[in-house]
Write a protein that holds these residues in place. Structure first.
Motif, PDB file in Angstrom:
ATOM      1  N   SER A   1       0.830  -1.190   0.000  1.00  8.97           N
ATOM      2  CA  SER A   1       0.000   0.000   0.000  1.00  8.97           C
ATOM      3  C   SER A   1       0.872   1.250   0.000  1.00  8.97           C
ATOM      4  O   SER A   1       0.599   2.221  -0.715  1.00  8.97           O
ATOM      5  CB  SER A   1      -0.915  -0.022   1.215  1.00  8.97           C
ATOM      6  N   SER A   2       1.921   1.246   0.781  1.00  6.08           N
ATOM      7  CA  SER A   2       2.840   2.380   0.845  1.00  6.08           C
ATOM      8  C   SER A   2       3.568   2.558  -0.485  1.00  6.08           C
ATOM      9  O   SER A   2       3.730   3.677  -0.973  1.00  6.08           O
ATOM     10  CB  SER A   2       3.835   2.171   1.974  1.00  6.08           C
ATOM     11  N   ASP A   3       4.004   1.447  -1.062  1.00  2.00           N
ATOM     12  CA  ASP A   3       4.677   1.505  -2.367  1.00  2.00           C
ATOM     13  C   ASP A   3       3.725   2.047  -3.433  1.00  2.00           C
ATOM     14  O   ASP A   3       4.116   2.863  -4.284  1.00  2.00           O
ATOM     15  CB  ASP A   3       5.188   0.116  -2.777  1.00  2.00           C
ATOM     16  N   LEU A   4       2.514   1.585  -3.385  1.00  2.00           N
ATOM     17  CA  LEU A   4       1.507   2.046  -4.346  1.00  2.00           C
ATOM     18  C   LEU A   4       1.248   3.534  -4.172  1.00  2.00           C
ATOM     19  O   LEU A   4       1.135   4.283  -5.153  1.00  2.00           O
ATOM     20  CB  LEU A   4       0.218   1.237  -4.168  1.00  2.00           C
ATOM     21  N   GLN A   5       1.184   3.960  -2.918  1.00  2.00           N
ATOM     22  CA  GLN A   5       0.959   5.379  -2.648  1.00  2.00           C
ATOM     23  C   GLN A   5       2.160   6.199  -3.132  1.00  2.00           C
ATOM     24  O   GLN A   5       1.986   7.262  -3.733  1.00  2.00           O
ATOM     25  CB  GLN A   5       0.739   5.590  -1.144  1.00  2.00           C
ATOM     26  N   ASP A   6       3.360   5.724  -2.902  1.00  2.00           N
ATOM     27  CA  ASP A   6       4.570   6.430  -3.374  1.00  2.00           C
ATOM     28  C   ASP A   6       4.588   6.490  -4.899  1.00  2.00           C
ATOM     29  O   ASP A   6       4.926   7.523  -5.485  1.00  2.00           O
ATOM     30  CB  ASP A   6       5.832   5.721  -2.859  1.00  2.00           C
ATOM     31  N   HIS A   7       4.234   5.394  -5.525  1.00  2.00           N
ATOM     32  CA  HIS A   7       4.212   5.351  -6.995  1.00  2.00           C
ATOM     33  C   HIS A   7       3.154   6.311  -7.545  1.00  2.00           C
ATOM     34  O   HIS A   7       3.404   7.035  -8.515  1.00  2.00           O
ATOM     35  CB  HIS A   7       3.931   3.912  -7.463  1.00  2.00           C
ATOM     36  N   ALA A   8       1.989   6.328  -6.917  1.00  2.00           N
ATOM     37  CA  ALA A   8       0.921   7.227  -7.354  1.00  2.00           C
ATOM     38  C   ALA A   8       1.361   8.675  -7.174  1.00  2.00           C
ATOM     39  O   ALA A   8       1.122   9.533  -8.029  1.00  2.00           O
ATOM     40  CB  ALA A   8      -0.364   6.947  -6.582  1.00  2.00           C
ATOM     41  N   SER A   9       2.006   8.983  -6.058  1.00  2.00           N
ATOM     42  CA  SER A   9       2.482  10.335  -5.789  1.00  2.00           C
ATOM     43  C   SER A   9       3.545  10.746  -6.815  1.00  2.00           C
ATOM     44  O   SER A   9       3.521  11.869  -7.331  1.00  2.00           O
ATOM     45  CB  SER A   9       3.047  10.400  -4.372  1.00  2.00           C
ATOM     46  N   ALA A  10       4.458   9.836  -7.110  1.00  2.27           N
ATOM     47  CA  ALA A  10       5.501  10.134  -8.102  1.00  2.27           C
ATOM     48  C   ALA A  10       4.879  10.341  -9.481  1.00  2.27           C
ATOM     49  O   ALA A  10       5.280  11.236 -10.233  1.00  2.27           O
ATOM     50  CB  ALA A  10       6.529   9.007  -8.138  1.00  2.27           C
ATOM     51  N   THR A  11       3.892   9.513  -9.816  1.00  5.52           N
ATOM     52  CA  THR A  11       3.213   9.644 -11.113  1.00  5.52           C
ATOM     53  C   THR A  11       2.488  10.980 -11.209  1.00  5.52           C
ATOM     54  O   THR A  11       2.543  11.671 -12.213  1.00  5.52           O
ATOM     55  CB  THR A  11       2.223   8.485 -11.321  1.00  5.52           C
ATOM     56  N   LEU A  12       1.805  11.371 -10.109  1.00  3.78           N
ATOM     57  CA  LEU A  12       1.115  12.664 -10.086  1.00  3.78           C
ATOM     58  C   LEU A  12       2.102  13.818 -10.192  1.00  3.78           C
ATOM     59  O   LEU A  12       1.849  14.805 -10.893  1.00  3.78           O
ATOM     60  CB  LEU A  12       0.269  12.803  -8.826  1.00  3.78           C
ATOM     61  N   ASP A  13       3.244  13.709  -9.506  1.00  4.64           N
ATOM     62  CA  ASP A  13       4.271  14.749  -9.594  1.00  4.64           C
ATOM     63  C   ASP A  13       4.797  14.860 -11.025  1.00  4.64           C
ATOM     64  O   ASP A  13       4.977  15.969 -11.546  1.00  4.64           O
ATOM     65  CB  ASP A  13       5.426  14.454  -8.630  1.00  4.64           C
ATOM     66  N   ALA A  14       5.057  13.729 -11.646  1.00  4.90           N
ATOM     67  CA  ALA A  14       5.549  13.727 -13.027  1.00  4.90           C
ATOM     68  C   ALA A  14       4.503  14.315 -13.971  1.00  4.90           C
ATOM     69  O   ALA A  14       4.818  15.115 -14.867  1.00  4.90           O
ATOM     70  CB  ALA A  14       5.912  12.305 -13.463  1.00  4.90           C
ATOM     71  N   ALA A  15       3.240  13.949 -13.753  1.00  4.29           N
ATOM     72  CA  ALA A  15       2.155  14.490 -14.584  1.00  4.29           C
ATOM     73  C   ALA A  15       2.042  16.002 -14.388  1.00  4.29           C
ATOM     74  O   ALA A  15       1.862  16.767 -15.336  1.00  4.29           O
ATOM     75  CB  ALA A  15       0.834  13.802 -14.249  1.00  4.29           C
ATOM     76  N   GLY A  16       2.165  16.448 -13.123  1.00  3.51           N
ATOM     77  CA  GLY A  16       2.124  17.884 -12.833  1.00  3.51           C
ATOM     78  C   GLY A  16       3.258  18.617 -13.526  1.00  3.51           C
ATOM     79  O   GLY A  16       3.066  19.712 -14.068  1.00  3.51           O
ATOM     80  N   SER A  17       4.453  18.027 -13.517  1.00  2.00           N
ATOM     81  CA  SER A  17       5.596  18.639 -14.208  1.00  2.00           C
ATOM     82  C   SER A  17       5.336  18.748 -15.700  1.00  2.00           C
ATOM     83  O   SER A  17       5.624  19.779 -16.328  1.00  2.00           O
ATOM     84  CB  SER A  17       6.865  17.805 -13.981  1.00  2.00           C
ATOM     85  N   LYS A  18       4.795  17.688 -16.289  1.00  2.00           N
ATOM     86  CA  LYS A  18       4.486  17.696 -17.723  1.00  2.00           C
ATOM     87  C   LYS A  18       3.436  18.761 -18.053  1.00  2.00           C
ATOM     88  O   LYS A  18       3.536  19.480 -19.044  1.00  2.00           O
ATOM     89  CB  LYS A  18       3.992  16.324 -18.191  1.00  2.00           C
ATOM     90  N   VAL A  19       2.416  18.867 -17.190  1.00  2.00           N
ATOM     91  CA  VAL A  19       1.363  19.867 -17.412  1.00  2.00           C
ATOM     92  C   VAL A  19       1.965  21.268 -17.353  1.00  2.00           C
ATOM     93  O   VAL A  19       1.669  22.127 -18.185  1.00  2.00           O
ATOM     94  CB  VAL A  19       0.210  19.687 -16.390  1.00  2.00           C
ATOM     95  N   ARG A  20       2.825  21.524 -16.340  1.00  2.00           N
ATOM     96  CA  ARG A  20       3.467  22.842 -16.229  1.00  2.00           C
ATOM     97  C   ARG A  20       4.356  23.116 -17.448  1.00  2.00           C
ATOM     98  O   ARG A  20       4.383  24.226 -17.979  1.00  2.00           O
ATOM     99  CB  ARG A  20       4.265  22.936 -14.931  1.00  2.00           C
ATOM    100  N   GLU A  21       5.075  22.097 -17.876  1.00  2.00           N
ATOM    101  CA  GLU A  21       5.953  22.236 -19.039  1.00  2.00           C
ATOM    102  C   GLU A  21       5.132  22.551 -20.294  1.00  2.00           C
ATOM    103  O   GLU A  21       5.464  23.454 -21.064  1.00  2.00           O
ATOM    104  CB  GLU A  21       6.737  20.931 -19.244  1.00  2.00           C
ATOM    105  N   LEU A  22       4.046  21.807 -20.496  1.00  3.36           N
ATOM    106  CA  LEU A  22       3.173  22.063 -21.641  1.00  3.36           C
ATOM    107  C   LEU A  22       2.512  23.436 -21.549  1.00  3.36           C
ATOM    108  O   LEU A  22       2.363  24.140 -22.548  1.00  3.36           O
ATOM    109  CB  LEU A  22       2.111  20.975 -21.754  1.00  3.36           C
ATOM    110  N   GLY A  23       2.138  23.825 -20.328  1.00  5.71           N
ATOM    111  CA  GLY A  23       1.541  25.147 -20.131  1.00  5.71           C
ATOM    112  C   GLY A  23       2.520  26.249 -20.499  1.00  5.71           C
ATOM    113  O   GLY A  23       2.161  27.231 -21.154  1.00  5.71           O
TER     114      GLY A  23
END
Length: 117
Positions: free
Chosen positions: A7-29
């Motif tokens: 569960s912790s690993d999944l949460q860390d992976h989800a958080s990292a994925t969201l951070d990466a997605a946020g970075s991509k969105v900011r970059e595209l913006g």
């Protein structure tokens, strides 16, 4: 405990994925903002070019029209002076020509009015 770890690993992976997605969105913006700014600058520059061209065209044609009017006015004045000189030098001949033209115009008007009736 294995479940907690997963569960912790999944949460860390989800958080990292969201951070990466946020970075991509900011970059595209940022990229979209730069593109929009570039397009706006280009459109403004082209609008100024069109405006300048239209202004130059108008100034060029306006000057040509004013020159033609001035030339026509000068020609009319010269023709008027020439006519006055002719009438002064040949008053009898001028009177006969005027009477003949008046008679011709009157005859033409009468002919046209009879055809309409």
């Amino acid at each position: 405990m294995n479940l907690l770890r997963k569960s912790s690993d999944l949460q860390d992976h989800a958080s990292a994925t969201l951070d990466a997605a946020g970075s991509k969105v900011r970059e595209l913006g940022g990229s979209a903002t730069d593109s929009a700014r570039h397009m706006s600058d280009t459109a403004s520059r082209e609008a100024r070019n069109v405006s300048d061209s239209a202004r130059q065209w108008w100034a060029h044609n306006r000057d040509g029209a004013l020159d033609a009017i001035h030339h026509a006015r000068q020609e009319a004045l010269a023709l008027g002076e020439s006519t006055q000189d002719y009438v002064r030098e040949r008053p009898v001949k001028s009177m006969l020509v005027a009477v003949a033209l008046g008679a011709a115009v009157t005859a033409l008007a009468m002919l046209l009015s009879r055809r309409q009736d």
